[in-house]
Design a protein around this motif. Structure first.
Motif, PDB file in Angstrom:
ATOM      1  N   ASN A  36       0.837  -1.185   0.000  1.00  0.00           N
ATOM      2  CA  ASN A  36       0.000   0.000   0.000  1.00  0.00           C
ATOM      3  C   ASN A  36       0.877   1.242   0.000  1.00  0.00           C
ATOM      4  OD1 ASN A  36      -2.551  -1.382   0.239  1.00  0.00           O
ATOM      5  ND2 ASN A  36      -2.033  -1.791   2.374  1.00  0.00           N
ATOM      6  N   ASP A  37       0.321   2.316  -0.507  1.00  0.00           N
ATOM      7  CA  ASP A  37       1.036   3.584  -0.498  1.00  0.00           C
ATOM      8  C   ASP A  37       1.436   3.943   0.932  1.00  0.00           C
ATOM      9  OD1 ASP A  37       2.036   5.894  -1.801  1.00  0.00           O
ATOM     10  OD2 ASP A  37       0.310   7.038  -1.094  1.00  0.00           O
ATOM     11  N   LYS A  38       2.675   4.339   1.132  1.00  0.00           N
ATOM     12  CA  LYS A  38       3.249   4.785   2.397  1.00  0.00           C
ATOM     13  C   LYS A  38       3.636   3.644   3.337  1.00  0.00           C
ATOM     14  CE  LYS A  38       1.087   9.329   2.221  1.00  0.00           C
ATOM     15  NZ  LYS A  38       0.275  10.338   2.937  1.00  0.00           N
ATOM     16  N   ASP A  39       3.584   2.398   2.879  1.00  0.00           N
ATOM     17  CA  ASP A  39       4.160   1.304   3.665  1.00  0.00           C
ATOM     18  C   ASP A  39       5.670   1.528   3.792  1.00  0.00           C
ATOM     19  OD1 ASP A  39       1.850  -0.141   4.133  1.00  0.00           O
ATOM     20  OD2 ASP A  39       2.151  -1.536   2.466  1.00  0.00           O
ATOM     21  N   ILE A  40       6.223   1.171   4.939  1.00  0.00           N
ATOM     22  CA  ILE A  40       7.676   1.171   5.090  1.00  0.00           C
ATOM     23  C   ILE A  40       8.178  -0.205   4.676  1.00  0.00           C
ATOM     24  CG2 ILE A  40       9.615   1.425   6.684  1.00  0.00           C
ATOM     25  CD1 ILE A  40       7.877   3.254   8.366  1.00  0.00           C
ATOM     26  N   VAL A  41       9.136  -0.247   3.772  1.00  0.00           N
ATOM     27  CA  VAL A  41       9.534  -1.523   3.190  1.00  0.00           C
ATOM     28  C   VAL A  41      11.054  -1.720   3.225  1.00  0.00           C
ATOM     29  CG1 VAL A  41       7.553  -1.540   1.636  1.00  0.00           C
ATOM     30  CG2 VAL A  41       9.724  -0.625   0.823  1.00  0.00           C
ATOM     31  N   VAL A  42      11.446  -2.981   3.263  1.00  0.00           N
ATOM     32  CA  VAL A  42      12.820  -3.375   2.989  1.00  0.00           C
ATOM     33  C   VAL A  42      12.837  -3.871   1.549  1.00  0.00           C
ATOM     34  CG1 VAL A  42      14.681  -4.985   3.524  1.00  0.00           C
ATOM     35  CG2 VAL A  42      13.350  -3.957   5.375  1.00  0.00           C
ATOM     36  N   PHE A  43      13.747  -3.329   0.764  1.00  0.00           N
ATOM     37  CA  PHE A  43      13.770  -3.702  -0.649  1.00  0.00           C
ATOM     38  C   PHE A  43      15.200  -3.926  -1.116  1.00  0.00           C
ATOM     39  CE2 PHE A  43      14.277   0.827  -0.464  1.00  0.00           C
ATOM     40  CZ  PHE A  43      15.096   1.181  -1.521  1.00  0.00           C
ATOM     41  N   ASN A  44      15.302  -4.658  -2.190  1.00  0.00           N
ATOM     42  CA  ASN A  44      16.577  -4.962  -2.834  1.00  0.00           C
ATOM     43  C   ASN A  44      16.537  -4.305  -4.213  1.00  0.00           C
ATOM     44  OD1 ASN A  44      18.708  -6.065  -4.247  1.00  0.00           O
ATOM     45  ND2 ASN A  44      18.110  -8.191  -3.951  1.00  0.00           N
ATOM     46  N   TYR A  45      17.455  -3.387  -4.423  1.00  0.00           N
ATOM     47  CA  TYR A  45      17.551  -2.749  -5.736  1.00  0.00           C
ATOM     48  C   TYR A  45      18.946  -2.980  -6.295  1.00  0.00           C
ATOM     49  CZ  TYR A  45      17.952   0.872  -9.314  1.00  0.00           C
ATOM     50  OH  TYR A  45      18.176   1.536 -10.499  1.00  0.00           O
ATOM     51  N   ASP A  46      19.001  -3.755  -7.357  1.00  0.00           N
ATOM     52  CA  ASP A  46      20.271  -4.064  -8.024  1.00  0.00           C
ATOM     53  C   ASP A  46      21.273  -4.655  -7.023  1.00  0.00           C
ATOM     54  OD1 ASP A  46      21.950  -4.290 -10.176  1.00  0.00           O
ATOM     55  OD2 ASP A  46      22.687  -2.214 -10.062  1.00  0.00           O
ATOM     56  N   ASN A  47      20.765  -5.620  -6.221  1.00  0.00           N
ATOM     57  CA  ASN A  47      21.576  -6.356  -5.238  1.00  0.00           C
ATOM     58  C   ASN A  47      22.050  -5.502  -4.059  1.00  0.00           C
ATOM     59  OD1 ASN A  47      21.469  -8.901  -6.592  1.00  0.00           O
ATOM     60  ND2 ASN A  47      22.978  -8.119  -8.056  1.00  0.00           N
ATOM     61  N   GLU A  48      21.363  -4.410  -3.790  1.00  0.00           N
ATOM     62  CA  GLU A  48      21.630  -3.609  -2.614  1.00  0.00           C
ATOM     63  C   GLU A  48      20.331  -3.456  -1.824  1.00  0.00           C
ATOM     64  OE1 GLU A  48      23.263  -0.018  -4.334  1.00  0.00           O
ATOM     65  OE2 GLU A  48      25.284  -0.735  -3.943  1.00  0.00           O
ATOM     66  N   TYR A  49      20.446  -3.539  -0.480  1.00  0.00           N
ATOM     67  CA  TYR A  49      19.275  -3.535   0.368  1.00  0.00           C
ATOM     68  C   TYR A  49      19.137  -2.231   1.140  1.00  0.00           C
ATOM     69  CZ  TYR A  49      18.709  -8.524  -0.472  1.00  0.00           C
ATOM     70  OH  TYR A  49      18.516  -9.741  -1.056  1.00  0.00           O
ATOM     71  N   SER A  50      17.893  -1.805   1.355  1.00  0.00           N
ATOM     72  CA  SER A  50      17.636  -0.594   2.112  1.00  0.00           C
ATOM     73  C   SER A  50      16.217  -0.651   2.684  1.00  0.00           C
ATOM     74  CB  SER A  50      17.801   0.641   1.222  1.00  0.00           C
ATOM     75  OG  SER A  50      17.759   1.826   1.979  1.00  0.00           O
ATOM     76  N   VAL A  51      15.930   0.271   3.617  1.00  0.00           N
ATOM     77  CA  VAL A  51      14.577   0.394   4.163  1.00  0.00           C
ATOM     78  C   VAL A  51      14.131   1.842   3.988  1.00  0.00           C
ATOM     79  CG1 VAL A  51      15.515   0.671   6.511  1.00  0.00           C
ATOM     80  CG2 VAL A  51      13.099   0.149   6.200  1.00  0.00           C
ATOM     81  N   LYS A  52      12.945   2.016   3.402  1.00  0.00           N
ATOM     82  CA  LYS A  52      12.421   3.347   3.096  1.00  0.00           C
ATOM     83  C   LYS A  52      10.889   3.319   3.090  1.00  0.00           C
ATOM     84  CE  LYS A  52      16.362   5.512   2.040  1.00  0.00           C
ATOM     85  NZ  LYS A  52      17.216   4.501   2.688  1.00  0.00           N
ATOM     86  N   ARG A  53      10.310   4.499   3.001  1.00  0.00           N
ATOM     87  CA  ARG A  53       8.863   4.637   2.820  1.00  0.00           C
ATOM     88  C   ARG A  53       8.536   4.463   1.337  1.00  0.00           C
ATOM     89  NH1 ARG A  53       4.906   5.034   6.674  1.00  0.00           N
ATOM     90  NH2 ARG A  53       6.002   6.722   7.767  1.00  0.00           N
ATOM     91  N   PHE A  54       7.593   3.558   1.042  1.00  0.00           N
ATOM     92  CA  PHE A  54       7.204   3.288  -0.345  1.00  0.00           C
ATOM     93  C   PHE A  54       6.128   4.274  -0.768  1.00  0.00           C
ATOM     94  CE2 PHE A  54       4.216   0.937  -3.183  1.00  0.00           C
ATOM     95  CZ  PHE A  54       5.038   0.842  -4.288  1.00  0.00           C
ATOM     96  N   MET A  55       6.351   4.942  -1.873  1.00  0.00           N
ATOM     97  CA  MET A  55       5.391   5.918  -2.396  1.00  0.00           C
ATOM     98  C   MET A  55       5.015   5.529  -3.824  1.00  0.00           C
ATOM     99  SD  MET A  55       5.412   7.953   0.272  1.00  0.00           S
ATOM    100  CE  MET A  55       4.524   9.378  -0.315  1.00  0.00           C
TER     101      MET A  55
END
Length: 214
Positions: free
Chosen positions: A150-169
């Motif tokens: 959902n919009d504004k969920d806080i997520v852990v994601f992998n982008y091009d084999n790098e991981y981070s945690v951010k607010r999903f918009m």
């Protein structure tokens, strides 16, 4: 009045332990010993009672059913012993490839996510989400797909084999994925994924609970 076997079974299950794993922790020769305890065919003795009490943080009187105690219900969750950056993404090994450790947490801390076996924990490293949780906080992550976010969920994601945690918009009009920091440090900026880059993004899961450890 509950039997010792019933109490052992209740504690074992509350901590997410199999009979085999409990036997290993107690240095028993076979999990069948635990099985016999739980159906009251046999009973722990001396050293075994002491080890059970230490493992589950209870008294011998409680274990033997002689005294009720206000035992805080705990459950063991998977814990990946690596930090996920809340700042710039950092390179880590594939999360699924980790040999997970376990962390026991009380049900009252977990709220509606208590005993959910799909929730696992990581530690945050960085300040780009420090309006929500500080550096070194534990974050509980529920595995979920991109389509379920959902919009504004806080997520852990992998982008091009790098991981981070951010607010999903969501930015459906521009057909982009935006991962936004929420920091007191304004130097942190959005990570914007263009349409042609979306295949490089893997959503590990959304943050459902966090625990400040200091």
């Amino acid at each position: 009045m509950r039997t010792t076997g019933e109490i052992i079974k209740e504690l074992r299950e509350a901590h997410g332990l199999s009979k085999q794993r409990l036997a290993e922790l107690l240095d028993l020769k076979s999990y069948t010993t635990v099985s016999k305890w739980e159906v009251n065919e046999n009973h722990p003795r001396g050293k075994e009672i002491k080890m059970l009490c230490t493992l589950f943080n209870i008294s011998a009187d409680y274990l033997l059913g002689l005294k009720d105690e206000n035992v805080i219900p705990l459950f063991n969750y998977k814990y990946i012993p690596s930090s996920i950056s809340a700042g710039l993404p950092i390179t880590v090994d594939t999360v699924a490839d980790y040999e997970c450790e376990r962390i026991a947490l009380p049900d009252n801390v977990m709220g509606k996510w208590a005993r959910n076996k799909d929730v696992f924990f990581l530690k945050v490293n960085g300040d780009s989400m420090n309006k929500i949780f500080p550096n070194d906080a534990l974050i509980g992550i529920k595995m979920i797909s991109l389509s379920e976010l959902n919009d504004k969920d806080i997520v852990v994601f992998n982008y091009d084999n790098e991981y981070s945690v951010k607010r999903f918009m969501k930015n459906e009009r521009a057909n982009k994925l935006i991962f936004r920091p929420e920091s007191n440090d304004e130097t942190f900026t959005d990570i914007v994924i263009e349409e042609e880059q979306k295949d490089l993004v893997q959503i590990v899961g959304k943050v459902v609970v966090y625990i400040v450890t200091a």
